[in-house]
Each structure stands twice: as structure tokens, then as C-alpha cells.
Design an enzyme around this catalytic site. Structure first.
Site, PDB file in Angstrom:
ATOM      1  N   GLY A 179       0.854  -1.192   0.000  1.00 15.33           N
ATOM      2  CA  GLY A 179       0.000   0.000   0.000  1.00 15.33           C
ATOM      3  C   GLY A 179       0.886   1.236   0.000  1.00 15.33           C
ATOM      4  N   ALA A 180       2.085   1.099  -0.617  1.00 14.42           N
ATOM      5  CA  ALA A 180       3.119   2.143  -0.534  1.00 14.42           C
ATOM      6  C   ALA A 180       2.672   3.477  -1.121  1.00 14.42           C
ATOM      7  CB  ALA A 180       4.381   1.655  -1.260  1.00 14.42           C
TER       8      ALA A 180
ATOM      9  N   GLY B 124      -0.456   4.653  -1.038  1.00 14.57           N
ATOM     10  CA  GLY B 124      -1.676   5.151  -0.388  1.00 14.57           C
ATOM     11  C   GLY B 124      -1.379   6.276   0.593  1.00 14.57           C
TER      12      GLY B 124
ATOM     13  N   PRO C 224      -5.674  -1.827  15.019  1.00 13.36           N
ATOM     14  CA  PRO C 224      -6.688  -1.007  14.341  1.00 13.36           C
ATOM     15  C   PRO C 224      -6.436   0.483  14.491  1.00 13.36           C
ATOM     16  CG  PRO C 224      -7.640  -2.126  16.258  1.00 13.36           C
ATOM     17  CD  PRO C 224      -6.251  -2.655  16.084  1.00 13.36           C
TER      18      PRO C 224
ATOM     19  N   HIS D 210     -14.838   9.699  10.684  1.00  9.62           N
ATOM     20  CA  HIS D 210     -13.685   9.543   9.787  1.00  9.62           C
ATOM     21  C   HIS D 210     -13.906  10.309   8.482  1.00  9.62           C
ATOM     22  CE1 HIS D 210     -12.504   6.253  12.478  1.00  9.62           C
ATOM     23  NE2 HIS D 210     -11.311   6.353  11.941  1.00  9.62           N
TER      24      HIS D 210
ATOM     25  N   LYS E 262     -13.072   6.551   3.687  1.00 10.30           N
ATOM     26  CA  LYS E 262     -12.863   5.310   4.445  1.00 10.30           C
ATOM     27  C   LYS E 262     -13.839   4.256   3.928  1.00 10.30           C
ATOM     28  CE  LYS E 262     -12.573   3.504   9.165  1.00 10.30           C
ATOM     29  NZ  LYS E 262     -11.377   2.710   8.846  1.00 10.30           N
TER      30      LYS E 262
ATOM     31  N   THR F  46     -11.273   0.683  15.117  1.00  9.00           N
ATOM     32  CA  THR F  46     -11.071   1.233  16.470  1.00  9.00           C
ATOM     33  C   THR F  46     -12.357   1.140  17.284  1.00  9.00           C
ATOM     34  OG1 THR F  46      -9.456   2.765  15.559  1.00  9.00           O
ATOM     35  CG2 THR F  46     -10.331   3.303  17.736  1.00  9.00           C
TER      36      THR F  46
HETATM   37  P1  NAD Z   1      -5.569   4.383   0.632  1.00  9.16           P
HETATM   38  O1  NAD Z   1      -6.741   3.978  -0.201  1.00  9.16           O
HETATM   39  O2  NAD Z   1      -5.060   5.770   0.514  1.00  9.16           O
HETATM   40  O3  NAD Z   1      -4.329   3.398   0.337  1.00  9.16           O
HETATM   41  C1  NAD Z   1      -4.447   2.031   0.127  1.00  9.16           C
HETATM   42  C2  NAD Z   1      -3.399   1.648  -0.916  1.00  9.16           C
HETATM   43  O4  NAD Z   1      -3.355   0.225  -1.013  1.00  9.16           O
HETATM   44  C3  NAD Z   1      -3.731   2.181  -2.318  1.00  9.16           C
HETATM   45  O5  NAD Z   1      -2.639   2.952  -2.831  1.00  9.16           O
HETATM   46  C4  NAD Z   1      -3.958   0.918  -3.141  1.00  9.16           C
HETATM   47  O6  NAD Z   1      -3.540   1.044  -4.493  1.00  9.16           O
HETATM   48  C5  NAD Z   1      -3.081  -0.074  -2.367  1.00  9.16           C
HETATM   49  N1  NAD Z   1      -3.373  -1.487  -2.678  1.00  9.16           N
HETATM   50  C6  NAD Z   1      -4.533  -2.021  -3.128  1.00  9.16           C
HETATM   51  N2  NAD Z   1      -4.365  -3.354  -3.325  1.00  9.16           N
HETATM   52  C7  NAD Z   1      -3.076  -3.641  -2.992  1.00  9.16           C
HETATM   53  C8  NAD Z   1      -2.312  -4.834  -2.988  1.00  9.16           C
HETATM   54  N3  NAD Z   1      -2.843  -6.007  -3.371  1.00  9.16           N
HETATM   55  N4  NAD Z   1      -1.022  -4.765  -2.582  1.00  9.16           N
HETATM   56  C9  NAD Z   1      -0.476  -3.607  -2.202  1.00  9.16           C
HETATM   57  N5  NAD Z   1      -1.147  -2.425  -2.189  1.00  9.16           N
HETATM   58  C10 NAD Z   1      -2.439  -2.455  -2.584  1.00  9.16           C
HETATM   59  O7  NAD Z   1      -5.972   4.052   2.143  1.00  9.16           O
HETATM   60  P2  NAD Z   1      -5.315   4.633   3.491  1.00  9.16           P
HETATM   61  O8  NAD Z   1      -6.046   5.850   3.919  1.00  9.16           O
HETATM   62  O9  NAD Z   1      -3.838   4.681   3.323  1.00  9.16           O
HETATM   63  O10 NAD Z   1      -5.707   3.483   4.529  1.00  9.16           O
HETATM   64  C11 NAD Z   1      -5.253   2.160   4.346  1.00  9.16           C
HETATM   65  C12 NAD Z   1      -5.819   1.273   5.455  1.00  9.16           C
HETATM   66  O11 NAD Z   1      -5.272   1.696   6.711  1.00  9.16           O
HETATM   67  C13 NAD Z   1      -7.343   1.342   5.635  1.00  9.16           C
HETATM   68  O12 NAD Z   1      -7.814   0.060   5.985  1.00  9.16           O
HETATM   69  C14 NAD Z   1      -7.525   2.298   6.814  1.00  9.16           C
HETATM   70  O13 NAD Z   1      -8.727   2.061   7.525  1.00  9.16           O
HETATM   71  C15 NAD Z   1      -6.319   1.897   7.641  1.00  9.16           C
HETATM   72  N6  NAD Z   1      -5.848   2.886   8.612  1.00  9.16           N
HETATM   73  C16 NAD Z   1      -5.386   2.387   9.778  1.00  9.16           C
HETATM   74  C17 NAD Z   1      -4.834   3.226  10.716  1.00  9.16           C
HETATM   75  C18 NAD Z   1      -4.282   2.624  11.985  1.00  9.16           C
HETATM   76  O14 NAD Z   1      -3.807   3.377  12.865  1.00  9.16           O
HETATM   77  N7  NAD Z   1      -4.307   1.301  12.137  1.00  9.16           N
HETATM   78  C19 NAD Z   1      -4.769   4.595  10.482  1.00  9.16           C
HETATM   79  C20 NAD Z   1      -5.263   5.097   9.260  1.00  9.16           C
HETATM   80  C21 NAD Z   1      -5.781   4.224   8.320  1.00  9.16           C
END
Ligand code: NAD
Length: 269
Positions: free
Chosen positions: A9-10, A12, A125, A154, A158, A165
Site C-alpha cells: 500500500g506504498a 496510499g 486497528p 472519519h 474510508k 477502532t
Molecule cells: P488508501 O486507499 O489511501 O491506500 C491504500 C493503498 O493500497 C492504495 O494505494 C492501493 O492502491 C493499495 N493497494 C490495493 N491493493 C493492494 C495490494 N494487493 N497490494 C499492495 N497495495 C495495494 O488508504 P489509506 O487511507 O492509506 O488506509 C489504508 C488502510 O489503513 C485502511 O484500511 C484504513 O482504515 C487503515 N488505517 C489504519 C490506521 C491505523 O492506525 N491502524 C490509520 C489510518 C488508516
């Protein structure tokens, strides 16, 4: 020896922040990134920094093996995170997972795989230290109140609701009630607009708000006759998650099996 990290998800929103933090940490080495939507892009550029000479790859297993990764950080989507975790475990790489929305069956399968491979995994989470403290305080408050409602708020992109959480908070509240759930459901209640009372998680009402301008926020309101206690946490930027992610990367090597929630690294129970 620095800890060798691959980020899935680099490209994202979270992934880019994580790349930057790893690049800036002397004890960590960013060795790869995977994201099908950003194939070939330079990880340094994605992080908003100088080019690093490492480009985003498509196949996670190949990337982990070719770069002798120690840790995988996953911030992707609930649909792909499970497969990524399985791939990492099969490669002998410890997962640090922030992706929310995975089901119980998937968590159980990950526990089995970690046990079979004798490998640690952290799934949190919420990596914001303040949010972890908020959940911990809710657990402490829980035995004194028999009714509680959670309002999580959020950003509007999302994909899952309620938030991981909120579910984790409800689980922690319920785990510290001697008699389990004893919320007093009103019998003659009429819901004129479907969903107005939110969703019910084992007796705890959860309300999900999605709006532009928000990042990640949660308010937990405990009620008793004549009084309420409100515990609230706000993440105003994604920087709030980074100290927790770095802590996870540095300490996942100490974890046995699956640790669900960062509190296991912060508080002795
Ligand atoms: P985002 O949509 O900006 O990024 C997700 C990325 O994953 C995208 O760039 C997408 O192309 C990529 N992706 C899709 N399929 C993939 C695969 N098979 N392999 C590798 N990459 C792939 O989302 P975000 O805002 O960065 O959030 C990502 C996740 O993190 C969500 O589930 C969000 O709820 C969670 N999150 C968790 C926390 C925490 O503290 N745990 C905080 C914020 C967000």
C-alpha cells in the site's frame, strides 16, 4: 543491523507517510514497496523526498524474498490485507498491519499460521498512541457504567464502517464488564429513520460519521442516572499514527503469535 522493511500500500495515504518515516529512521531500512496502483514509481518520490532508486513492485512474495525483508508494513484494503499477511508469514516475514476491516475468521487463520511458523504479527486497528490510551481508559471506566455509546468520525473515503477502532473499543469495554453486556434496550422504541440509533455490536451502539475534513476521531459516552463521562480522541493528521507504526516495526520481533492492538506493547495488563 537495521530492520529491513517492505511497505504494501506504498502509494496510499498511510503508505506514503510510513515510507517517509522509515527513510528517516537510522535503525530501519526501506528495502521495497508494493502497490498495484503505483507500479514503477520511486519510493523516495512517493514519500515526498529525493529519489531512492527503489521502485514500487507488483508481487509481494517476490519483493519480500528478493530483498530479505524482516518486516512487512501493510496499509492496504480489507480485501487484500489478509492475502498479504499470509504471504508475509509464508516468507518468514513479520507483519505489522494497520489495515482495518478484516473479519474474525481471517484473524483466526492468521493466528494458526503464526503459531505453525512460530512467527510474531502485530495487527493494530489504531496506531495513534492517544487512541490506544482512549481505548484503555474506556476499559477502565467500563465496570462503573452499564450503558455506553460510541461515535466514530472519519474522512469520507474510508471504505469500512464501523471503524476497527470502534469495534476494538466495544470489545475492550465488554471484556471488562463482570456480567457481560447488560445494556437496557428500550422495548417501546420506534426508529423512524432506519439506522438512526446506529449499529449494535453485542449491546454497544456504534454510530459512524463520514465527512470530508475529518481524519480519525472517536467519542465514547458512558451514561448513568444524572451523569455522563465522555472520553474522546482526535487524530488531526496521519502523523499521529507514525510513532505507533515505528514502535510496531521495532518491537514486532518480540511478539509471540498475533498481538491485536498496540496496547500490548504499551501497557502491562
Ligand atoms: P488508501 O486507499 O489511501 O491506500 C491504500 C493503498 O493500497 C492504495 O494505494 C492501493 O492502491 C493499495 N493497494 C490495493 N491493493 C493492494 C495490494 N494487493 N497490494 C499492495 N497495495 C495495494 O488508504 P489509506 O487511507 O492509506 O488506509 C489504508 C488502510 O489503513 C485502511 O484500511 C484504513 O482504515 C487503515 N488505517 C489504519 C490506521 C491505523 O492506525 N491502524 C490509520 C489510518 C488508516
Amino acid at each position: 543491523m537495521p530492520i529491513r522493511v517492505v511497505v504494501s500500500g506504498a502509494g496510499g495515504r498511510m503508505g506514503r507517510h510510513v515510507l517517509k518515516e522509515i527513510i528517516n529512521a537510522a535503525d530501519l531500512e526501506l528495502v521495497g514497496g508494493v502497490d498495484p496502483a503505483h507500479l514503477g514509481e520511486d519510493l523516495g518520490i512517493l514519500a515526498g523526498m529525493s529519489p531512492l532508486g527503489i521502485s514500487v513492485q507488483k508481487d509481494l512474495g517476490t519483493t519480500l524474498r528478493a530483498n530479505k525483508a524482516d518486516v512487512l508494513v501493510d496499509f492496504t484494503t480489507p480485501m487484500v490485507a489478509f492475502d498479504n499477511i499470509v504471504t508475509a508469514i509464508e516468507c518468514g516475514v513479520r507483519p505489522v498491519v494497520g489495515t482495518t476491516g478484516m473479519g474474525q475468521a481471517e484473524l483466526e487463520r492468521i493466528r494458526e499460521l503464526c503459531k505453525a511458523r512460530d512467527l510474531g504479527c502485530l495487527i493494530a486497528p489504531n496506531f495513534a498512541l492517544g487512541a490506544v490510551l482512549m481505548m484503555h481508559l474506556c476499559k477502565i471506566a467500563s465496570p462503573y457504567f452499564h450503558q455506553v455509546e460510541i461515535i466514530e468520525l472519519h474522512h469520507d473515503r474510508k471504505v469500512d464502517a464501523p471503524s476497527g477502532t470502534a469495534i476494538k473499543t466495544a470489545e475492550m469495554i465488554l471484556s471488562n464488564r463482570p456480567g457481560g453486556d447488560d445494556s437496557d434496550e428500550q422495548q417501546d422504541f420506534v426508529e423512524k429513520v432506519k439506522g438512526a440509533r446506529g449499529g449494535n455490536f453485542s449491546g454497544v451502539q456504534i454510530h459512524s460519521v463520514r465527512l470530508p475534513g475529518l481524519v480519525a476521531h472517536q467519542e465514547v459516552i458512558f451514561g448513568l442516572e444524572g451523569q455522563t463521562v465522555t472520553i474522546r480522541h482526535d487524530s488531526f493528521s496521519r502523523d499521529s499514527f507514525m510513532p505507533g507504526v515505528l514502535l510496531g516495526i521495532r518491537r514486532v520481533g518480540e511478539i509471540k503469535g498475533v498481538m491485536y492492538g498496540l496496547e500490548g506493547l504499551l501497557f502491562a495488563d
